[in-house]
Each structure stands twice: as C-alpha cells, then as structure tokens.
Design an enzyme around this catalytic site. Structure first.
Site, PDB file in Angstrom:
ATOM      1  N   GLU A 151     -36.755   5.815  -3.759  1.00 10.55           N
ATOM      2  CA  GLU A 151     -36.234   6.578  -4.906  1.00 10.55           C
ATOM      3  C   GLU A 151     -37.324   6.911  -5.932  1.00 10.55           C
ATOM      4  O   GLU A 151     -37.326   6.384  -7.056  1.00 10.55           O
ATOM      5  CB  GLU A 151     -35.086   5.817  -5.572  1.00 10.55           C
ATOM      6  CG  GLU A 151     -33.899   5.653  -4.672  1.00 10.55           C
ATOM      7  CD  GLU A 151     -32.650   5.180  -5.403  1.00 10.55           C
ATOM      8  OE1 GLU A 151     -32.767   4.502  -6.432  1.00 10.55           O
ATOM      9  OE2 GLU A 151     -31.540   5.521  -4.941  1.00 10.55           O
ATOM     10  N   GLU A 315     -28.309   5.515   1.412  1.00 11.53           N
ATOM     11  CA  GLU A 315     -27.495   4.485   0.762  1.00 11.53           C
ATOM     12  C   GLU A 315     -26.145   5.114   0.447  1.00 11.53           C
ATOM     13  O   GLU A 315     -26.055   6.032  -0.360  1.00 11.53           O
ATOM     14  CB  GLU A 315     -28.162   3.997  -0.528  1.00 11.53           C
ATOM     15  CG  GLU A 315     -29.495   3.324  -0.285  1.00 11.53           C
ATOM     16  CD  GLU A 315     -30.200   2.917  -1.568  1.00 11.53           C
ATOM     17  OE1 GLU A 315     -29.532   2.834  -2.617  1.00 11.53           O
ATOM     18  OE2 GLU A 315     -31.418   2.708  -1.522  1.00 11.53           O
TER      19      GLU A 315
HETATM   20  C1  GLA Z   1     -30.556   2.458  -5.585  1.00  5.91           C
HETATM   21  C2  GLA Z   1     -31.640   1.714  -4.870  1.00  5.91           C
HETATM   22  C3  GLA Z   1     -31.187   0.461  -4.202  1.00  5.91           C
HETATM   23  C4  GLA Z   1     -30.214  -0.275  -5.054  1.00  5.91           C
HETATM   24  C5  GLA Z   1     -29.069   0.620  -5.419  1.00  5.91           C
HETATM   25  C6  GLA Z   1     -28.025  -0.065  -6.265  1.00  5.91           C
HETATM   26  O1  GLA Z   1     -29.952   3.435  -4.898  1.00  5.91           O
HETATM   27  O2  GLA Z   1     -32.354   2.493  -3.955  1.00  5.91           O
HETATM   28  O3  GLA Z   1     -32.306  -0.352  -3.940  1.00  5.91           O
HETATM   29  O4  GLA Z   1     -30.885  -0.692  -6.199  1.00  5.91           O
HETATM   30  O5  GLA Z   1     -29.561   1.703  -6.153  1.00  5.91           O
HETATM   31  O6  GLA Z   1     -28.478  -0.316  -7.568  1.00  5.91           O
END
Ligand code: GLA
Length: 690
Positions: A151, A315
């Site tokens: 991210e 995710e």
């Molecule tokens: C993001 C991150 C994950 C996790 C989620 C939930 O999407 O990539 O590592 O931290 O948020 O907080």
C-alpha cells in the site's frame, strides 16, 4: 502473458502471517484453507526483521518451512517484499531513511511506513532485501508472484525528510533545467518569491499562518511524490523481473499522491486493490437518504478497473475491521462478505484474497478480524468463505475472461485531482459531482466506467464510450481540448461542469474568457461566476420542457457560472431561477459535428445528472426485460460468449425483481422467469438460459 497466468481463471486466496503463529498451527491452517477452496496465500509483506534480523544476515528458515507446507497442500504463494516495515536496527543505524513531518520532526520506528522513498540508503537496503528474497525463491515451486511493498502512500502521502528536499530539487532541475524556468512556472515574481540559487528551493515548509505554499509548487510537489514512489517501486520491480522472470509482479492499495496508471503500465503485470466496504459505516450520515454506503465501493472498484480491466483484490474484508485505537467497525452481517466479494468480481476482480486468515492475538490490528477468530473454531465467516470458494470454482470457466462493459464514463485526471487538493476553488467539487453522477447512474442501473485521461490518451480510447462526463477539469491543455472536441465532432456526447478549462498545466489561469481551453467546443463564454455559499441564498435552475420531458427545477449548487451563448448551435437547456442572474443560461448544449458538448454551470447533484440522463435518453442495458429495485446494483461483465449480469442486493431485506424472458442464474444453475426474490445481501448472476 504474466497477466494471463495470474488472472486467466478466478481464484480465492487469503493473507497469512506464519511468523505470528506457533509453527504447530501452520499445516492445519493450510489444510483448512484448501478445504475452503482457497488456492493462494499472500505472505511476508511485513517480515523484514525475520528475513534480515541483522544487517547483511539473512534467514529464510521460517518462510521456507511455511512455503513447503503451503506447497504440500497445493497452495500457491504470493510473496510481499517487506519494505513497508523497516526493522529497528535499520532505522537506528541509518536515521536518514526515516520520513519527517511537515514541521521536520522525524517519524520513528513503531508503526509502519516510517521511511522515505528518497534516501539513497533506503533504496540500497530495499534493493538488497528484494534481491536476496528473489534469488532465494525464484525457483520455489509454490511461488507464483510478488507484491511490491504494501500500500504505497497508505498512512501518509507526505514526505519531508532532508532526503526528500534534496530529491525534489533534483526532480525540479530535471524538469525545468534552469532556475529561470522554475521561477516562471511557479510565478515567483508574485510576493518576491524569486529563487536565485537551487539551495533556496524546498518542498513546502512552514509559512505564515501555517501551511500555505505557492500553489504551483504545491502541484509540483504532488507530481514529484508520484514520480518518486514509481522510481522507488521500479528498483524492486526490475530486480524481481531480472531475478525471478517466471513470476508476476503487482502491488496493492489505492492511495493518493500516486499515478497508479503509469506505475502499473510501466512496472506491473496488473494492479491489486484492498477492499474494505465496511469503512462506509465509520462516517455514516443518517440524513443522507440516498447514501451509497458499502455500494459506494463500486465507485472505487471502477477506478481500479481503469488501471487494470481485470485485477486482484489483495485484501478483501473478511470480518469487522478495527485497530486498537481507531476504526471500530461493525461486523459484516451474514451474507455481506459474500456480497462484497461479488462486488469486487462484478467490477473486474478475478483473484480475491481475504484479509486475513485468522485475527491476530496481539498488536495494533488485534481487532482487525480475519475469517477465523482467535479460538480457531469454525465460525459463520469460515462457513461463508466455504460457500464462496465453491461458487467461484464453479463459475470461473464461464466468467474469468469477461470484462466490465459500460457505454458511459466519468473522466478524471491526476493533475486536477492533485491541484484540487490545495485549490478550494475547484478541488472539493470533483468528488461531489463525480459521486452525484455515479449515484444517478447506479440507481438507474446504468453501468458506468471511471477513466483517467492524460496527454497520451487517444481518440480510440475515448470512442469506446457514447457519453463522457468530465465534471470539473479546471486544468485543461489545448491538446486535451482538441482531443475532446474531436471526440464530440465524431459523434460523442461530452458533459462538463463549472470551473472547466481555465488553467494551464502549470496551474496558471489563461488570459481567456472561461471556459478557457474548452470555450470553442462548448460554444459559450462565462459572463460572470460566483461561489454560492456563506450569505448567498441557495440558487436553483429551471430546466426547459422538451419532447416528452416536463419542466423541472433542481439545485444549482455551490458555484454558478453565468453562461453566454456564443454560437447559434447552442441551445439553452436550463436557466437560473434567482439572484441577480435569474433567467440567465445555466446549462447549454452545443451540437457540433455528429456529437454534442454540454456545459452545466454549477456543481452537479443527483437530480441535475438525472435531468441530463433523461434528456439524452441514457438507459439501462436491461430496461427491456429486467426490472430491478433501486437497492440492487447491476454490473455487466462480458466476453465473446455474451454478457453476464451481476445483480447485487445491498439491502438486508429481500428484493423483488421481475424478468420477462427466461434467464439462468449462473450461481445456482436455476432458470428464472417472472418475479423472483433475491435474499438480503443476495447475489444473482444472470446468463442466457440453456
Ligand atoms: C491495509 C493493510 C493491511 C492491514 C489492513 C487492515 O489494507 O494493507 O496490512 O493493515 O489494512 O488495517
């Protein structure tokens, strides 16, 4: 070819952190994953201190063992490079890698993304860990692909470390060549800001009254950050491609300050997104009656699709989300996780990876719930995942090659987004108007794309759409204007809102009547304009009766351009109702060539968008044979075998739809005709009857 390998079928995965669990659990975890239909795991994206516990000392035992077990159970592995979380030894020994706040305070070890992209040392250390991992795993039978970092620009998209100021200066030298050119581009003659030495040039710093940088500098700052992320990501992508050429490369997340389109085009096989629709519950406003709520994620998924027509959701929300100190979300209700999974798929996801296998028992995210709870007993989310796993395996063959189909697109571009983050005279309008259009089209069941354009966009790309809505393109070059005009002349319908076309790419205002670069194709000038706020009474506009359409009144929100037709081809569609400009044109329609250009003088709301939709006869592709309640989204994915109609019921209550020809529900293989009921949070995928 790499895209093909990863996304030529549909698959379900899960994020897994072996380093957080006793080794005795691993094998049972992989076994149960397979039993649920999960065929891939993403691992390792935060595990730098496991792989390199001390500088230059590498350790692969933990992940070797985990990957061996994954492979034994037929699970493919996506490896994350761990660079979002530099270890403590690293930031202690090389504090220059740390990011800093706007005020210059170093961000210390303890959370994540505490590094900056500019530090040569961080780039070097990131390259080393990436190379070591790629060399170690290049031939591993379970590994199929890589996620670079995690991210980009999540947590922060602002970087003010000393290394960033230096890198910014280098970026500016490459862009402008001379200080003279920089001074001109930033208009530094204004308030005696003229630079006489490169060392005087910085990223924004504290100014009188806080944070009030020169606006042209502010725009270049955003462009620099984006380029800087991409050049940092390129180091890792190049190493993986060179070292592990059989593997595909992606990265995840959709955050600001980054041209994801360029990054994906130059570095990745496809883009990945992290979808958490339950974030919509955090800023719930009960007064907004037609709120999209979790359905609003379809707007973001449309942006993702504009980067990669088929993509991965790295995710996908699998439970209530929450950090210890913030983000306290309700649990998804029974069926909602499945609904959100199909929301992702309907918009183009072929790989959906749940976050995460089991909720962590410690750490910042011990309330970010995975499929499994701490106790590890089968729960309803696990049962739901099993249901989904089965379904996706069954539809993959028919659905995997399809892509989303739409006749209308909302246009965006990075320059206006970035300029609008600082310029309150247009920035806030873009989201309001884009969402108003998205909502209007959603509730009419008209599938819609979001497309980003830039100087490289071609006419052919635009011509895949009958209609383009470009709500407030304040920055517009003459080149882009010429392309858009050609689109209209050759039969396209183009719709602009207020504040169009008056700035060049540096962010300077043109010395031309508004709408500047767009004036010719719109056939109008803006006589006057005003913000509608503060002591100003709200203004409305009156839409003329035409054909079968009655007169109507809608709000002329936030900003009013008072229009003046400059050509006989211009029709006034609506006029202002009040204030000193009552009766003056508010909306115009200019027929040019085989198409038309609309100018809407205010910030769009849903009712105004609907007026335009009606006047253009834009209708749902299923209007002749399917009646859907408003709470159900329609998305269409198609290929040479025909369309698949995804129906997604976001409501908790059952929804009744009516169909006038026999169709088959791909998910149940049952025929549907006449009235049928979709359960709360239900999903139907319609295809031709057998
Ligand atoms: C993001 C991150 C994950 C996790 C989620 C939930 O999407 O990539 O590592 O931290 O948020 O907080």
């Amino acid at each position: 070819m790499q895209v093909k390998k990863a996304l030529d079928h549909m698959s379900v995965g899960v994020c897994y952190y072996p380093e957080q669990w006793p080794v005795e659990l691993w094998e049972d975890d992989f076994r149960r994953m397979r039993e649920l239909g999960i065929t891939n795991v993403r691992v390792a994206e935060f595990a730098w201190s496991i792989f390199e516990p001390e500088e230059g000392v590498y350790s692969f035992e933990l992940f070797d063992h985990a990957l061996e077990l994954a492979h034994k159970h037929g699970i493919q592995v996506i490896l994350g490079t761990p660079t979002a979380t530099p270890p403590a030894w690293l930031t202690t020994r090389y504090p220059e890698v740390l990011n800093a706040t706007f005020e210059g305070v170093a961000i210390q070890h303890g959370l994540r993304r505490h590094y900056n992209y500019s530090s040569p040392k961080y780039r070097e250390l990131s390259a080393s860990i990436t190379r070591k991992m790629a060399e170690h795993y290049k031939d591993h039978p379970a590994v199929v692909g890589w996620q670079i970092d995690n991210e980009f620009n999540c947590e922060t998209k602002e970087f003010y470390a000393p290394a960033d100021h230096i890198a910014f200066r280098g970026w500016l030298k490459a862009k402008y060549g001379t200080l003279h050119a920089l001074n001109k581009a930033w208009g530094t003659v204004f308030w005696s800001q003229t630079y006489t030495d490169w060392d005087q040039v910085h990223l924004p710093r504290m100014t009188t009254g806080g944070r009030q940088p020169n606006p042209h500098l502010a725009l270049d700052e955003k462009r620099f950050i984006s380029d800087n992320v991409i050049s940092y990501a390129r180091i890792q992508a190049d190493i993986i491609r060179e070292t592990a050429p059989r593997h595909w490369v992606t990265t995840n997340g959709l955050f600001g300050g980054l041209d994801n389109h360029r990054m994906t085009g130059e570095l990745l096989d496809f883009f990945s997104y992290d979808s958490y629709p339950q974030f919509s519950t955090l800023n719930h406003n009960p007064d907004e009656k037609d709120r999209l709520a979790d359905r609003g994620w379809s707007q973001t998924l449309s942006v993702v699709r504009s980067i990669s027509p088929r993509f991965c959701v790295m995710e996908q929300q699998a439970g209530p989300g929450g950090w210890v100190n913030r983000m306290d979300m309700p649990s998804p209700k029974p069926g909602q996780m499945r609904l959100w999974t199909y929301q992702s798929i309907a918009h183009g996801a072929n790989m959906v990876v749940y976050f995460r296998w089991r909720t962590a028992t410690f750490g910042q995210e011990m309330y970010w719930h995975g499929l499994n709870d701490y106790h590890n007993r089968e729960n309803r989310r696990v049962r739901e995942a099993r249901w989904i796993g089965k379904e996706i395996a069954a539809i993959s063959e028919r659905a995997a090659n399809t892509t989303y189909a739409a006749d209308i697109a909302i246009l965006r571009d990075y320059d206006n987004e970035w300029d609008g983050e600082y310029d309150v005279w247009h920035g806030p309008f873009a989201w309001t108007s884009g969402t108003a259009w998205f909502k209007a089209l959603q509730y009419r069941h008209v599938p819609c794309d979001i497309r980003y354009i830039n100087e490289q966009t071609t006419l052919a790309e635009l011509q895949t759409y009958k209609t383009l809505v470009y709500p407030h393109p304040t920055i517009m070059t003459d080149k882009t204007a010429a392309l858009l005009e050609q689109y209209a002349r050759e039969g396209g319908i183009l719709i602009f809102g207020c504040r169009t076309g008056y700035k060049d790419e540096k962010g300077h205002c043109y010395m031309r009547p508004f709408p500047g670069a767009a004036a010719g194709m719109c056939g109008i000038s803006v006589e006057e304009f005003t913000m509608v706020k503060g002591s100003r009474e709200p203004v409305s506009m009156h839409w003329q009766e035409t054909g079968e359409l009655a007169e109507a009144v809608t709000g002329a929100d936030d900003f009013n351009d008072i229009l003046h037709p400059e050509s006989d081809s211009v029709e006034v569609v609506a006029a202002y109702n009040s204030d000193y400009y009552a009766g003056k044109p508010a909306v115009t329609r200019n027929r040019i060539g085989k198409g038309e250009v609309w100018y809407y003088g205010a910030v769009f709301n849903r009712s105004a968008a609907e007026q335009i939709i009606d006047r253009l006869g834009i209708a749902s592709p299923v209007r002749d044979w399917l009646t859907l309640p408003q709470g159900v989204e329609l998305a269409v994915r198609e290929d040479a075998n025909g369309p698949l109609y995804f129906l997604l019921n976001y409501g908790e209550e059952a929804a009744v739809a009516r169909i006038s020809k026999p169709m088959r529900n791909l998910l149940t293989d049952r025929q549907l005709q006449g009235e049928f009921e979709m359960e709360g949070f239900g999903v139907v995928i319609l295809t031709e009857a057998l």
